[in-house]
Design a protein around this motif. Sequence first.
Motif, PDB file in Angstrom:
ATOM      1  N   MET A 128      85.900 -21.741  11.939  1.00 27.17           N
ATOM      2  CA  MET A 128      85.939 -20.676  10.949  1.00 27.17           C
ATOM      3  C   MET A 128      84.504 -20.293  10.571  1.00 27.17           C
ATOM      4  O   MET A 128      83.587 -21.080  10.698  1.00 27.17           O
ATOM      5  CB  MET A 128      86.692 -21.126   9.701  1.00 27.17           C
ATOM      6  N   GLY A 129      84.349 -19.100  10.069  1.00 28.19           N
ATOM      7  CA  GLY A 129      83.026 -18.598   9.712  1.00 28.19           C
ATOM      8  C   GLY A 129      82.611 -19.007   8.317  1.00 28.19           C
ATOM      9  O   GLY A 129      82.636 -20.176   7.967  1.00 28.19           O
ATOM     10  N   HIS A 130      82.263 -18.031   7.514  1.00 26.26           N
ATOM     11  CA  HIS A 130      81.788 -18.290   6.157  1.00 26.26           C
ATOM     12  C   HIS A 130      82.930 -18.749   5.242  1.00 26.26           C
ATOM     13  O   HIS A 130      84.101 -18.551   5.542  1.00 26.26           O
ATOM     14  CB  HIS A 130      81.133 -17.033   5.600  1.00 26.26           C
ATOM     15  N   LYS A 131      82.539 -19.353   4.128  1.00 29.56           N
ATOM     16  CA  LYS A 131      83.515 -19.803   3.141  1.00 29.56           C
ATOM     17  C   LYS A 131      83.359 -18.976   1.869  1.00 29.56           C
ATOM     18  O   LYS A 131      82.301 -18.439   1.591  1.00 29.56           O
ATOM     19  CB  LYS A 131      83.305 -21.279   2.820  1.00 29.56           C
ATOM     20  N   ILE A 132      84.428 -18.907   1.104  1.00 28.93           N
ATOM     21  CA  ILE A 132      84.413 -18.320  -0.230  1.00 28.93           C
ATOM     22  C   ILE A 132      84.370 -19.494  -1.202  1.00 28.93           C
ATOM     23  O   ILE A 132      85.077 -20.490  -1.016  1.00 28.93           O
ATOM     24  CB  ILE A 132      85.675 -17.471  -0.473  1.00 28.93           C
ATOM     25  N   THR A 133      83.551 -19.393  -2.239  1.00 25.63           N
ATOM     26  CA  THR A 133      83.433 -20.485  -3.215  1.00 25.63           C
ATOM     27  C   THR A 133      83.801 -20.000  -4.608  1.00 25.63           C
ATOM     28  O   THR A 133      83.388 -18.916  -5.027  1.00 25.63           O
ATOM     29  CB  THR A 133      81.994 -21.050  -3.220  1.00 25.63           C
ATOM     30  N   VAL A 134      84.590 -20.813  -5.299  1.00 22.38           N
ATOM     31  CA  VAL A 134      84.895 -20.595  -6.715  1.00 22.38           C
ATOM     32  C   VAL A 134      84.461 -21.848  -7.468  1.00 22.38           C
ATOM     33  O   VAL A 134      84.432 -22.946  -6.895  1.00 22.38           O
ATOM     34  CB  VAL A 134      86.384 -20.267  -6.952  1.00 22.38           C
ATOM     35  N   SER A 135      84.125 -21.690  -8.746  1.00 20.71           N
ATOM     36  CA  SER A 135      83.584 -22.802  -9.528  1.00 20.71           C
ATOM     37  C   SER A 135      84.040 -22.734 -10.970  1.00 20.71           C
ATOM     38  O   SER A 135      84.361 -21.662 -11.486  1.00 20.71           O
ATOM     39  CB  SER A 135      82.048 -22.768  -9.529  1.00 20.71           C
ATOM     40  N   ALA A 136      84.022 -23.919 -11.604  1.00 20.68           N
ATOM     41  CA  ALA A 136      84.286 -23.997 -13.044  1.00 20.68           C
ATOM     42  C   ALA A 136      83.603 -25.239 -13.584  1.00 20.68           C
ATOM     43  O   ALA A 136      83.445 -26.241 -12.865  1.00 20.68           O
ATOM     44  CB  ALA A 136      85.780 -24.052 -13.328  1.00 20.68           C
ATOM     45  N   ILE A 137      83.207 -25.183 -14.848  1.00 25.86           N
ATOM     46  CA  ILE A 137      82.687 -26.361 -15.540  1.00 25.86           C
ATOM     47  C   ILE A 137      83.741 -26.773 -16.555  1.00 25.86           C
ATOM     48  O   ILE A 137      84.097 -25.997 -17.452  1.00 25.86           O
ATOM     49  CB  ILE A 137      81.336 -26.065 -16.218  1.00 25.86           C
ATOM     50  N   ILE A 138      84.269 -27.988 -16.360  1.00 23.30           N
ATOM     51  CA  ILE A 138      85.345 -28.497 -17.207  1.00 23.30           C
ATOM     52  C   ILE A 138      84.726 -29.442 -18.246  1.00 23.30           C
ATOM     53  O   ILE A 138      83.949 -30.334 -17.888  1.00 23.30           O
ATOM     54  CB  ILE A 138      86.395 -29.288 -16.380  1.00 23.30           C
ATOM     55  N   ASN A 139      85.081 -29.265 -19.514  1.00 24.58           N
ATOM     56  CA  ASN A 139      84.580 -30.124 -20.575  1.00 24.58           C
ATOM     57  C   ASN A 139      85.388 -31.416 -20.633  1.00 24.58           C
ATOM     58  O   ASN A 139      86.172 -31.648 -21.553  1.00 24.58           O
ATOM     59  CB  ASN A 139      84.610 -29.390 -21.922  1.00 24.58           C
ATOM     60  N   ALA A 140      85.202 -32.255 -19.603  1.00 24.79           N
ATOM     61  CA  ALA A 140      85.861 -33.557 -19.510  1.00 24.79           C
ATOM     62  C   ALA A 140      85.124 -34.370 -18.455  1.00 24.79           C
ATOM     63  O   ALA A 140      84.436 -33.803 -17.591  1.00 24.79           O
ATOM     64  CB  ALA A 140      87.326 -33.389 -19.119  1.00 24.79           C
ATOM     65  N   ASP A 141      85.269 -35.692 -18.516  1.00 25.12           N
ATOM     66  CA  ASP A 141      84.600 -36.542 -17.535  1.00 25.12           C
ATOM     67  C   ASP A 141      85.259 -36.413 -16.160  1.00 25.12           C
ATOM     68  O   ASP A 141      86.409 -35.992 -16.033  1.00 25.12           O
ATOM     69  CB  ASP A 141      84.583 -38.000 -18.005  1.00 25.12           C
ATOM     70  N   ALA A 142      84.514 -36.792 -15.133  1.00 27.87           N
ATOM     71  CA  ALA A 142      84.950 -36.594 -13.756  1.00 27.87           C
ATOM     72  C   ALA A 142      86.240 -37.340 -13.425  1.00 27.87           C
ATOM     73  O   ALA A 142      87.061 -36.838 -12.658  1.00 27.87           O
ATOM     74  CB  ALA A 142      83.838 -36.991 -12.788  1.00 27.87           C
ATOM     75  N   GLN A 143      86.445 -38.529 -13.993  1.00 29.65           N
ATOM     76  CA  GLN A 143      87.663 -39.288 -13.665  1.00 29.65           C
ATOM     77  C   GLN A 143      88.906 -38.552 -14.170  1.00 29.65           C
ATOM     78  O   GLN A 143      89.897 -38.434 -13.461  1.00 29.65           O
ATOM     79  CB  GLN A 143      87.610 -40.700 -14.265  1.00 29.65           C
ATOM     80  N   LYS A 144      88.849 -38.048 -15.401  1.00 30.03           N
ATOM     81  CA  LYS A 144      89.980 -37.283 -15.923  1.00 30.03           C
ATOM     82  C   LYS A 144      90.206 -36.023 -15.084  1.00 30.03           C
ATOM     83  O   LYS A 144      91.343 -35.706 -14.717  1.00 30.03           O
ATOM     84  CB  LYS A 144      89.746 -36.890 -17.390  1.00 30.03           C
ATOM     85  N   VAL A 145      89.130 -35.310 -14.770  1.00 29.24           N
ATOM     86  CA  VAL A 145      89.248 -34.077 -13.999  1.00 29.24           C
ATOM     87  C   VAL A 145      89.848 -34.386 -12.631  1.00 29.24           C
ATOM     88  O   VAL A 145      90.767 -33.692 -12.176  1.00 29.24           O
ATOM     89  CB  VAL A 145      87.875 -33.364 -13.884  1.00 29.24           C
ATOM     90  N   TRP A 146      89.382 -35.431 -11.964  1.00 27.08           N
ATOM     91  CA  TRP A 146      89.915 -35.834 -10.658  1.00 27.08           C
ATOM     92  C   TRP A 146      91.418 -36.113 -10.765  1.00 27.08           C
ATOM     93  O   TRP A 146      92.211 -35.621  -9.966  1.00 27.08           O
ATOM     94  CB  TRP A 146      89.164 -37.068 -10.166  1.00 27.08           C
TER      95      TRP A 146
END
Length: 137
Positions: A1-19
């Motif tokens: 596949m060629g290029h990728k599309i990227t989306v992002s967010a900053i979540i106000n929580a620690d990484a373990q909870k977010v995961w």
Amino acid sequence: MGHKITVSAIINADAQKVWNYYNQPEHIIRWNFADPSWQCPSASNDMKVGGKYAARMEAKDGSFGFDFEAVYNEINEGKSFTYTMPDGRQVHVDFKENNGQTHVDIAFDPENQNPEEMQKGGWQAILDNFKKYAEAN
């Protein structure tokens, strides 16, 4: 596949909870849709290399729905994973914690049925819904 599309967010929580909220089916069904008129009535996640992710996404009025499926290629527990959809497109999801916030980046191969801006908007709306759910619970 060629290029990728990227989306992002900053979540106000620690990484373990977010995961956990991003990957556990009991949470996935509560956020995995782009619009309030949609729902995710079921999800399963066998999170291991070769394991399958599946989620049913459908309009609440029953007018349309589809099954989203993928197989995991790589998992870096708590940090990132990559999966491949049945059509061969890949998605990479990255979780980076910084000062109690978690930055989530999703890079995906676009499909060729819909304009890229529409695809980016849909994936971003789902990620924004995830952010709202993870921060409220």
